[in-house]
Design a protein around this motif. Structure first.
Motif, PDB file in Angstrom:
ATOM      1  N   UNK A 119       0.717  -1.209  -0.155  1.00 13.80           N
ATOM      2  CA  UNK A 119      -0.391  -0.240  -0.164  1.00 13.80           C
ATOM      3  C   UNK A 119       1.013   1.161  -0.015  1.00 13.80           C
ATOM      4  N   UNK A 120       0.735   2.315  -0.766  1.00 14.70           N
ATOM      5  CA  UNK A 120       1.188   3.155  -0.692  1.00 14.70           C
ATOM      6  C   UNK A 120       0.375   4.544  -0.864  1.00 14.70           C
ATOM      7  N   UNK A 121       0.723   5.625   0.107  1.00 11.44           N
ATOM      8  CA  UNK A 121      -0.118   6.496   0.534  1.00 11.44           C
ATOM      9  C   UNK A 121       0.706   8.013   0.843  1.00 11.44           C
ATOM     10  N   UNK A 122      -0.181   9.459   0.646  1.00 10.70           N
ATOM     11  CA  UNK A 122       1.075  10.342   0.695  1.00 10.70           C
ATOM     12  C   UNK A 122       0.591  11.268   2.040  1.00 10.70           C
ATOM     13  N   UNK A 123       1.443  11.802   3.000  1.00  7.62           N
ATOM     14  CA  UNK A 123       0.551  12.573   3.937  1.00  7.62           C
ATOM     15  C   UNK A 123       0.862  13.750   3.490  1.00  7.62           C
ATOM     16  N   UNK A 124       0.859  14.995   3.485  1.00  8.76           N
ATOM     17  CA  UNK A 124       0.810  16.231   2.977  1.00  8.76           C
ATOM     18  C   UNK A 124       0.286  17.111   4.136  1.00  8.76           C
ATOM     19  N   UNK A 180      -6.019   7.280  -1.615  1.00  5.57           N
ATOM     20  CA  UNK A 180      -6.794   7.166  -2.444  1.00  5.57           C
ATOM     21  C   UNK A 180      -6.102   8.016  -3.170  1.00  5.57           C
ATOM     22  N   UNK A 181      -5.663   9.357  -2.770  1.00  5.59           N
ATOM     23  CA  UNK A 181      -5.070  10.184  -3.361  1.00  5.59           C
ATOM     24  C   UNK A 181      -3.151   9.917  -3.803  1.00  5.59           C
ATOM     25  N   UNK A 182      -3.787   9.601  -5.590  1.00  4.96           N
ATOM     26  CA  UNK A 182      -2.049   9.612  -6.335  1.00  4.96           C
ATOM     27  C   UNK A 182      -0.916  11.099  -6.205  1.00  4.96           C
ATOM     28  N   UNK A 183      -0.014  10.549  -6.692  1.00  2.00           N
ATOM     29  CA  UNK A 183       0.905  11.992  -6.703  1.00  2.00           C
ATOM     30  C   UNK A 183       1.041  12.162  -7.416  1.00  2.00           C
ATOM     31  N   UNK A 184       0.250  11.942  -8.808  1.00  3.55           N
ATOM     32  CA  UNK A 184      -0.258  12.940  -9.914  1.00  3.55           C
ATOM     33  C   UNK A 184      -1.451  14.101  -9.012  1.00  3.55           C
TER      34      UNK A 184
END
Length: 91
Positions: A1-6, A22-26
């Motif tokens: 699983x991959x996700x981003x923390x902003x 569900x938010x992608x890098x793009x």
């Protein structure tokens, strides 16, 4: 699983970590470029129990200049200074 923390810094009002698997890098780049994400403290990519700080990469891809943190919240600093001065004035 991959996700981003902003992590977004609102100054005196605090910080907010936006975490959505569900938010992608793009999509993160798109939100930064559109101005939806501002005052970013950091962006971390979490994949397979590894955390990478990719703030510089994402900001470069979004074509935003890297702004130094020093002096970023001058108005809040001024308000804090005025409040401190009021604490010590004679009544």
């Amino acid at each position: 699983m991959q996700y981003f923390v902003v992590m977004i810094d609102y100054g005196r009002r605090g910080r907010e970590a936006i975490v959505d698997p569900e938010v992608t890098r793009r999509e993160v780049i798109s939100r930064i470029a559109s101005g939806e994400y501002r005052n970013i403290s950091f962006i971390h990519e979490i994949a397979d129990s590894c955390v990478d700080d990719i703030t510089a990469e994402i900001l470069a891809e979004a074509a935003l200049p890297d702004i130094a943190d020093a002096g970023a919240d001058l108005q809040a600093n001024r308000f804090d200074h005025i409040r401190d001065l009021r604490k010590h004035e004679r009544v």
